[in-house]
Design a protein around this motif. Structure first.
Motif, PDB file in Angstrom:
ATOM      1  N   ALA A 160      90.273 -40.233  37.665  1.00 27.71           N
ATOM      2  CA  ALA A 160      90.651 -41.638  37.766  1.00 27.71           C
ATOM      3  C   ALA A 160      91.434 -41.803  39.058  1.00 27.71           C
ATOM      4  O   ALA A 160      92.508 -41.249  39.212  1.00 27.71           O
ATOM      5  CB  ALA A 160      91.503 -42.043  36.566  1.00 27.71           C
ATOM      6  N   GLN A 161      90.884 -42.556  39.985  1.00 29.89           N
ATOM      7  CA  GLN A 161      91.475 -42.719  41.310  1.00 29.89           C
ATOM      8  C   GLN A 161      92.020 -44.134  41.440  1.00 29.89           C
ATOM      9  O   GLN A 161      91.388 -45.088  40.990  1.00 29.89           O
ATOM     10  CB  GLN A 161      90.395 -42.502  42.374  1.00 29.89           C
ATOM     11  CG  GLN A 161      90.881 -42.766  43.791  1.00 29.89           C
ATOM     12  CD  GLN A 161      89.707 -42.888  44.749  1.00 29.89           C
ATOM     13  OE1 GLN A 161      88.598 -42.504  44.406  1.00 29.89           O
ATOM     14  NE2 GLN A 161      89.947 -43.429  45.920  1.00 29.89           N
ATOM     15  N   ARG A 162      93.170 -44.270  42.037  1.00 27.91           N
ATOM     16  CA  ARG A 162      93.697 -45.604  42.264  1.00 27.91           C
ATOM     17  C   ARG A 162      92.706 -46.410  43.079  1.00 27.91           C
ATOM     18  O   ARG A 162      92.139 -45.929  44.048  1.00 27.91           O
ATOM     19  CB  ARG A 162      95.033 -45.535  42.997  1.00 27.91           C
ATOM     20  CG  ARG A 162      96.227 -45.196  42.119  1.00 27.91           C
ATOM     21  CD  ARG A 162      97.536 -45.572  42.808  1.00 27.91           C
ATOM     22  NE  ARG A 162      97.647 -47.016  42.973  1.00 27.91           N
ATOM     23  CZ  ARG A 162      98.320 -47.824  42.142  1.00 27.91           C
ATOM     24  NH1 ARG A 162      98.909 -47.322  41.083  1.00 27.91           N
ATOM     25  NH2 ARG A 162      98.386 -49.110  42.356  1.00 27.91           N
ATOM     26  N   GLU A 163      92.537 -47.671  42.707  1.00 35.89           N
ATOM     27  CA  GLU A 163      91.589 -48.521  43.416  1.00 35.89           C
ATOM     28  C   GLU A 163      92.039 -48.762  44.851  1.00 35.89           C
ATOM     29  O   GLU A 163      91.214 -49.013  45.731  1.00 35.89           O
ATOM     30  CB  GLU A 163      91.416 -49.848  42.676  1.00 35.89           C
ATOM     31  CG  GLU A 163      90.313 -50.711  43.263  1.00 35.89           C
ATOM     32  CD  GLU A 163      90.109 -51.995  42.484  1.00 35.89           C
ATOM     33  OE1 GLU A 163      90.231 -51.963  41.243  1.00 35.89           O
ATOM     34  OE2 GLU A 163      89.820 -53.022  43.117  1.00 35.89           O
ATOM     35  N   ASP A 164      93.353 -48.695  45.101  1.00 37.59           N
ATOM     36  CA  ASP A 164      93.834 -48.900  46.462  1.00 37.59           C
ATOM     37  C   ASP A 164      93.998 -47.582  47.215  1.00 37.59           C
ATOM     38  O   ASP A 164      94.793 -47.479  48.154  1.00 37.59           O
ATOM     39  CB  ASP A 164      95.142 -49.697  46.472  1.00 37.59           C
ATOM     40  CG  ASP A 164      96.213 -49.102  45.573  1.00 37.59           C
ATOM     41  OD1 ASP A 164      95.989 -48.018  45.008  1.00 37.59           O
ATOM     42  OD2 ASP A 164      97.285 -49.731  45.425  1.00 37.59           O
ATOM     43  N   ALA A 165      93.225 -46.565  46.806  1.00 39.89           N
ATOM     44  CA  ALA A 165      93.063 -45.330  47.585  1.00 39.89           C
ATOM     45  C   ALA A 165      91.609 -45.284  48.022  1.00 39.89           C
ATOM     46  O   ALA A 165      90.736 -45.855  47.369  1.00 39.89           O
ATOM     47  CB  ALA A 165      93.416 -44.107  46.744  1.00 39.89           C
ATOM     48  N   PHE A 166      91.336 -44.592  49.135  1.00 35.11           N
ATOM     49  CA  PHE A 166      90.028 -44.738  49.760  1.00 35.11           C
ATOM     50  C   PHE A 166      89.416 -43.396  50.138  1.00 35.11           C
ATOM     51  O   PHE A 166      90.106 -42.502  50.649  1.00 35.11           O
ATOM     52  CB  PHE A 166      90.151 -45.618  51.015  1.00 35.11           C
ATOM     53  CG  PHE A 166      90.757 -46.961  50.735  1.00 35.11           C
ATOM     54  CD1 PHE A 166      89.973 -48.000  50.275  1.00 35.11           C
ATOM     55  CD2 PHE A 166      92.118 -47.171  50.893  1.00 35.11           C
ATOM     56  CE1 PHE A 166      90.534 -49.235  49.975  1.00 35.11           C
ATOM     57  CE2 PHE A 166      92.689 -48.399  50.603  1.00 35.11           C
ATOM     58  CZ  PHE A 166      91.890 -49.438  50.135  1.00 35.11           C
ATOM     59  N   SER A 167      88.115 -43.288  49.893  1.00 35.65           N
ATOM     60  CA  SER A 167      87.359 -42.108  50.305  1.00 35.65           C
ATOM     61  C   SER A 167      86.983 -42.235  51.776  1.00 35.65           C
ATOM     62  O   SER A 167      87.156 -43.292  52.401  1.00 35.65           O
ATOM     63  CB  SER A 167      86.091 -41.991  49.458  1.00 35.65           C
ATOM     64  OG  SER A 167      85.203 -43.055  49.768  1.00 35.65           O
ATOM     65  N   TYR A 168      86.423 -41.166  52.338  1.00 37.74           N
ATOM     66  CA  TYR A 168      85.932 -41.237  53.717  1.00 37.74           C
ATOM     67  C   TYR A 168      84.865 -42.322  53.849  1.00 37.74           C
ATOM     68  O   TYR A 168      84.796 -43.019  54.861  1.00 37.74           O
ATOM     69  CB  TYR A 168      85.356 -39.885  54.152  1.00 37.74           C
ATOM     70  CG  TYR A 168      86.393 -38.922  54.694  1.00 37.74           C
ATOM     71  CD1 TYR A 168      87.497 -39.380  55.411  1.00 37.74           C
ATOM     72  CD2 TYR A 168      86.253 -37.558  54.523  1.00 37.74           C
ATOM     73  CE1 TYR A 168      88.438 -38.508  55.895  1.00 37.74           C
ATOM     74  CE2 TYR A 168      87.188 -36.664  55.012  1.00 37.74           C
ATOM     75  CZ  TYR A 168      88.287 -37.146  55.702  1.00 37.74           C
ATOM     76  OH  TYR A 168      89.222 -36.274  56.189  1.00 37.74           O
ATOM     77  N   ALA A 169      84.013 -42.448  52.831  1.00 41.12           N
ATOM     78  CA  ALA A 169      82.976 -43.477  52.883  1.00 41.12           C
ATOM     79  C   ALA A 169      83.598 -44.870  52.947  1.00 41.12           C
ATOM     80  O   ALA A 169      83.164 -45.726  53.727  1.00 41.12           O
ATOM     81  CB  ALA A 169      82.060 -43.357  51.679  1.00 41.12           C
ATOM     82  N   ASP A 170      84.628 -45.117  52.126  1.00 40.87           N
ATOM     83  CA  ASP A 170      85.328 -46.402  52.153  1.00 40.87           C
ATOM     84  C   ASP A 170      85.904 -46.683  53.536  1.00 40.87           C
ATOM     85  O   ASP A 170      85.797 -47.796  54.068  1.00 40.87           O
ATOM     86  CB  ASP A 170      86.479 -46.419  51.145  1.00 40.87           C
ATOM     87  CG  ASP A 170      86.018 -46.410  49.702  1.00 40.87           C
ATOM     88  OD1 ASP A 170      84.949 -46.974  49.407  1.00 40.87           O
ATOM     89  OD2 ASP A 170      86.737 -45.829  48.867  1.00 40.87           O
ATOM     90  N   LEU A 171      86.544 -45.674  54.107  1.00 40.11           N
ATOM     91  CA  LEU A 171      87.211 -45.856  55.400  1.00 40.11           C
ATOM     92  C   LEU A 171      86.201 -46.090  56.514  1.00 40.11           C
ATOM     93  O   LEU A 171      86.442 -46.898  57.422  1.00 40.11           O
ATOM     94  CB  LEU A 171      88.087 -44.640  55.705  1.00 40.11           C
ATOM     95  CG  LEU A 171      89.250 -44.449  54.722  1.00 40.11           C
ATOM     96  CD1 LEU A 171      89.905 -43.085  54.926  1.00 40.11           C
ATOM     97  CD2 LEU A 171      90.289 -45.558  54.866  1.00 40.11           C
TER      98      LEU A 171
END
Length: 307
Positions: A52-63
Motif C-alpha cells: 500500500a503506497q501513499r497516493e502522494d508518493a511517485f514511481s519513476y513512471a509517474d515522475l
C-alpha cells in the motif's frame, strides 16, 4: 499487508494476500491517502513489491509522466544524482516536491534546454529564487484551493499539510475553479537570454524590486548559466553569489551594481530568449499524472489538448 484510513464517513481497508505472486485488494475509495500498487523501486528505504503506497508518493513512471519525458531519461537524471558526491539535482524523496521538480525540468526541456542543464537550473532556482512551503516553485494551486467548498476540504487527508498534490486532486473536480492548461496571473516565469543570463518574472507583470538600486523592474536577474549543452560543465551562478545585496558592504555592493548593469545590457541586446512558465509546468505535470492514474478524463477541449 493491511492498511486503513478513517475519515469523515469513510473507512478504507486493503488486504494483501500472497497467492502465487498475485495480490488482491478491497476497492480503494477516492481521496484515500493510500493506493494499492505493485512497485519495483526502493521507497523511503523500504524495498518492496506489492504494498500500500501513499497516493502522494511517485514511481519513476509517474515522475517521467510529470516531466513529459521517457522513463529512461528520468532514470538517467536519477542515476546522475545518485552518483554525485553531493547530490543536488533532485529532492531526496519521491513525494510532491520530486513531482514538481520533474515537471519544471520537463518544462525547461520542452523549451529546448538540454536535460541536464534543465535539472541543474531547476535545482538552482528553487534554492535561490523561490520560497514556498514545500521548497519548490509556486504552483498557484494553494490559492485556487481557497475557493473550494467545505465538503471538498473535508476529503483532503488531514495529515497532508500544504500539499499541492491534494490541492490539485480536489481542484480537478471543480472546473469552475480550476481549468487545466490555463495560465494564472500569479504564475512564475523564468527567462533565459542567449543561453546564459537567467531572469525571473511574474506573468501579471508585477514589478520586482531591484536590490542594487531600489528600482522596480518587470523581471529580476537570477544569475548566469555556463556550459549549455556540456553536461559535465553546466554551472549556474546566482546573482547573490556574484555580489552582495548588502549596501553596508560598499565594495561588493558596487560590484553588484556592475553585475546588474551587465544583466540589463544582456536583456536589452538579447538575440534569443526562452521563457518558461514554471508554475503552469507544475500544474500540467500534475494533470498528466492525474490522467495517467484515471483521476481525470482525457482533455475535452483544445486548450487542454495543448497542455
Amino acid at each position: 499487508m493491511r492498511g486503513s484510513d478513517t475519515g469523515p464517513g469513510r473507512n478504507v481497508i486493503w488486504d494483501w494476500r500472497a497467492k502465487e505472486g498475485v495480490g488482491t485488494r478491497a476497492p480503494c475509495l477516492d481521496f484515500a491517502p493510500y493506493r494499492y500498487e505493485t512497485i519495483d523501486f526502493v521507497l523511503y528505504g523500504y524495498e518492496s513489491v506489492g504494498m500500500a503506497q501513499r497516493e502522494d508518493a511517485f514511481s519513476y513512471a509517474d515522475l517521467a509522466i510529470a516531466g513529459d519525458m521517457t522513463k529512461r531519461a528520468w532514470q538517467h537524471l536519477a542515476d546522475l544524482n545518485a552518483r554525485s558526491p553531493d547530490p543536488e539535482l533532485l529532492p531526496d524523496r519521491r513525494n510532491i516536491e520530486m513531482a514538481k521538480r520533474a515537471a519544471v525540468i520537463g518544462g525547461f526541456a520542452a523549451a529546448g534546454v538540454p536535460l541536464y542543464a534543465a535539472a541543474r537550473l531547476a535545482a538552482a532556482l528553487v534554492y535561490n529564487e523561490f520560497n514556498t512551503i514545500d521548497g519548490e516553485v509556486p504552483s498557484g494551486l494553494g490559492s485556487l484551493a481557497r475557493g473550494l467548498p467545505r465538503a471538498a476540504w473535508k476529503q483532503i487527508p488531514s495529515d497532508s499539510g500544504d500539499n499541492d498534490y491534494w490541492f490539485h486532486r480536489a481542484l480537478i473536480r471543480h472546473r469552475d475553479i480550476y481549468t487545466p492548461g490555463q495560465a494564472l496571473d500569479s504564475d512564475a516565469l523564468v527567462q533565459i537570454v542567449d543561453r546564459t543570463h537567467v531572469y525571473v518574472a511574474v506573468l501579471s507583470g508585477t514589478p520586482i524590486l531591484n536590490p542594487w538600486d531600489s528600482a522596480k523592474e518587470p523581471r529580476s536577474y537570477a544569475g548566469r548559466m555556463d556550459g549549455w549543452g556540456r553536461d559535465s560543465e553546466v554551472k549556474f551562478t546566482s546573482a547573490s553569489e556574484m555580489a552582495s545585496h548588502d549596501p553596508e558592504n560598499p565594495e561588493t555592493f558596487s560590484l553588484g551594481a556592475r553585475v546588474n548593469e551587465t544583466a540589463r545590457a544582456a536583456d536589452r541586446n538579447a538575440v534569443g530568449r526562452i521563457t518558461v512558465n514554471v508554475s503552469l509546468a507544475v500544474r500540467n505535470g500534475l494533470d498528466r499524472i492525474a490522467r495517467h492514474r484515471g483521476h481525470m478524463h482525457p482533455a475535452p477541449n483544445a486548450r487542454e489538448v495543448a497542455s
